[in-house]
Design a protein around this motif. Structure first.
Motif, mmCIF file in Angstrom:
data_model
loop_
_atom_site.group_PDB
_atom_site.id
_atom_site.type_symbol
_atom_site.label_atom_id
_atom_site.label_comp_id
_atom_site.label_asym_id
_atom_site.label_seq_id
_atom_site.Cartn_x
_atom_site.Cartn_y
_atom_site.Cartn_z
ATOM 1 N N UNK A 101 68.037 -90.883 54.154
ATOM 2 C CA UNK A 101 67.942 -92.301 53.797
ATOM 3 C C UNK A 101 69.210 -92.976 54.310
ATOM 4 N N UNK A 102 69.051 -93.752 55.362
ATOM 5 C CA UNK A 102 70.216 -94.269 56.079
ATOM 6 C C UNK A 102 70.736 -95.569 55.475
ATOM 7 N N UNK A 103 71.838 -96.064 56.027
ATOM 8 C CA UNK A 103 72.614 -97.143 55.422
ATOM 9 C C UNK A 103 71.775 -98.388 55.141
ATOM 10 N N UNK A 104 72.041 -99.004 53.996
ATOM 11 C CA UNK A 104 71.442 -100.263 53.561
ATOM 12 C C UNK A 104 69.937 -100.157 53.279
ATOM 13 N N UNK A 105 69.390 -98.971 53.222
ATOM 14 C CA UNK A 105 67.967 -98.847 52.892
ATOM 15 C C UNK A 105 67.745 -99.151 51.414
ATOM 16 N N UNK A 106 66.559 -99.677 51.113
ATOM 17 C CA UNK A 106 66.209 -100.060 49.740
ATOM 18 C C UNK A 106 64.887 -99.417 49.361
ATOM 19 N N UNK A 126 60.509 -94.233 59.152
ATOM 20 C CA UNK A 126 60.512 -95.692 59.092
ATOM 21 C C UNK A 126 61.656 -96.195 59.971
ATOM 22 N N UNK A 127 61.342 -97.028 60.955
ATOM 23 C CA UNK A 127 62.354 -97.541 61.861
ATOM 24 C C UNK A 127 63.255 -98.565 61.202
ATOM 25 N N UNK A 128 64.391 -98.808 61.831
ATOM 26 C CA UNK A 128 65.369 -99.741 61.297
ATOM 27 C C UNK A 128 64.808 -101.141 61.128
ATOM 28 N N UNK A 129 65.235 -101.807 60.059
ATOM 29 C CA UNK A 129 64.871 -103.197 59.759
ATOM 30 C C UNK A 129 63.378 -103.386 59.491
ATOM 31 N N UNK A 130 62.656 -102.304 59.250
ATOM 32 C CA UNK A 130 61.229 -102.418 58.920
ATOM 33 C C UNK A 130 61.064 -102.761 57.446
ATOM 34 N N UNK A 131 60.032 -103.560 57.143
ATOM 35 C CA UNK A 131 59.728 -103.929 55.774
ATOM 36 C C UNK A 131 58.344 -103.462 55.379
ATOM 37 N N UNK A 132 58.252 -102.773 54.242
ATOM 38 C CA UNK A 132 56.975 -102.236 53.757
ATOM 39 C C UNK A 132 56.566 -103.021 52.521
ATOM 40 N N UNK A 133 55.419 -103.672 52.583
ATOM 41 C CA UNK A 133 54.926 -104.530 51.511
ATOM 42 C C UNK A 133 54.604 -103.711 50.266
ATOM 43 N N UNK A 134 54.660 -104.390 49.114
ATOM 44 C CA UNK A 134 54.323 -103.728 47.852
ATOM 45 C C UNK A 134 52.941 -103.075 47.919
ATOM 46 N N UNK A 139 65.414 -95.298 58.545
ATOM 47 C CA UNK A 139 66.539 -95.766 59.353
ATOM 48 C C UNK A 139 67.193 -96.979 58.695
ATOM 49 N N UNK A 140 68.318 -97.411 59.237
ATOM 50 C CA UNK A 140 69.126 -98.462 58.624
ATOM 51 C C UNK A 140 68.309 -99.699 58.276
ATOM 52 N N UNK A 141 68.551 -100.215 57.071
ATOM 53 C CA UNK A 141 67.911 -101.442 56.581
ATOM 54 C C UNK A 141 66.404 -101.319 56.384
ATOM 55 N N UNK A 142 65.886 -100.119 56.246
ATOM 56 C CA UNK A 142 64.489 -99.969 55.840
ATOM 57 C C UNK A 142 64.327 -100.502 54.419
#
Length: 262
Positions: free
Chosen positions: A113-118, A149-157, A132-135
């Motif tokens: 689980x890379x940096x800034x992931x939520x 999951x690639x960087x900066x990707x957003x997964x909906x609820x 990846x970062x910011x997932x």
């Protein structure tokens, strides 16, 4: 006793294995349990009803087990449960669950689980995944084993992403992603099969061929979803080696509630 830096604040009620290491200025709350061999770096906050397994690495500035961001949350004693051998890099945020769902956010083993992931409330993350970062995983998301999951990707609820799937950089995922698929974009589109990932996990040529056939049945022949599901089920007979992969796809399609990504 655990190796705790003198500037760390560890509540006396917290349960830390004697081999746990805690870095400077870290804060650990009373309802936290941490298993053997886990290392917690500097300036980490671990709170809530959080259970962390063995041999995890938690890097600096992480927020683990904080109250979730669901407006209905009223401080109920919901949980965050993390398995073994996970790596959580800088500034990750992992939240407890809600009583409206499972009351637990659950993360399996061997995840990267890379940096800034939520990872939001009530998510279920399998084993061997890479974020990846910011997932960003919205509430109630489910990730199967070995998902990337690639960087900066957003997964909906409430979205489900099947095992061995890959989501590309900066993708917006609002529908379920079947196992083995490679998706990216905004709007999201299925680009093909995650062949590189399958080869890295030692899938045989026959199993990869069966996965490619499942992709063809779902996306390339103009079939209805029900017709494609029937044709996919038949693959277990023609390619016995891929029977478990076919069963995985069948279970996923049967459980999908948001419709599958096209």
């Amino acid at each position: 006793m655990a190796n705790i830096h003198p500037t760390a604040l560890v509540d006396p009620q917290a349960q830390l294995d004697a081999t746990v290491q805690v870095g400077p200025y870290t804060v650990i709350g009373p309802h936290v349990k941490i298993g053997a061999g886990t290392t917690v770096a500097a300036h980490v906050v671990i709170e809530g009803h959080t259970t962390i397994g063995r041999d995890n690495r938690i890097f600096q500035f992480g927020s683990i087990g904080a109250a979730n961001q669901d407006k209905k949350y009223q401080g109920e004693p919901t949980e965050l449960v993390i398995g073994d051998r996970n790596t959580m890099r800088e500034f990750v945020t992992l939240h407890v669950g809600t009583v409206q769902d499972k009351a637990v956010t659950r993360i399996g083993n061997d995840n990267w689980i890379m940096a800034y992931s939520h990872i939001a409330h009530d998510c279920v993350v399998g084993n061997g995944t890479t974020l990846a970062n910011n997932s960003t995983l919205g509430g109630h998301v489910e990730l199967g084993d070995c998902v990337t999951i690639g960087g900066l990707a957003g997964i909906h609820q409430f979205v489900k992403i099947g095992a061995h799937a890959m989501v590309g950089f900066q993708s917006a995922v609002s529908q379920d992603v079947p196992p083995f698929m490679l998706v990216d974009g905004n709007p999201l589109a299925v680009r093909g099969v995650n062949v590189v990932g399958l080869r890295r996990r030692d899938f045989s040529a026959a199993r990869i061929a069966a996965v490619k056939q499942m992709h063809k049945l779902l996306y390339r022949e103009g079939r209805t979803l029900e017709d494609a599901r029937s044709a996919i089920a038949a693959l277990a007979q023609s390619t016995p080696e891929a029977a478990e992969d076919v069963a995985l796809m069948e279970r996923f399609l049967a459980a999908s509630t948001r419709g599958i990504a096209r």
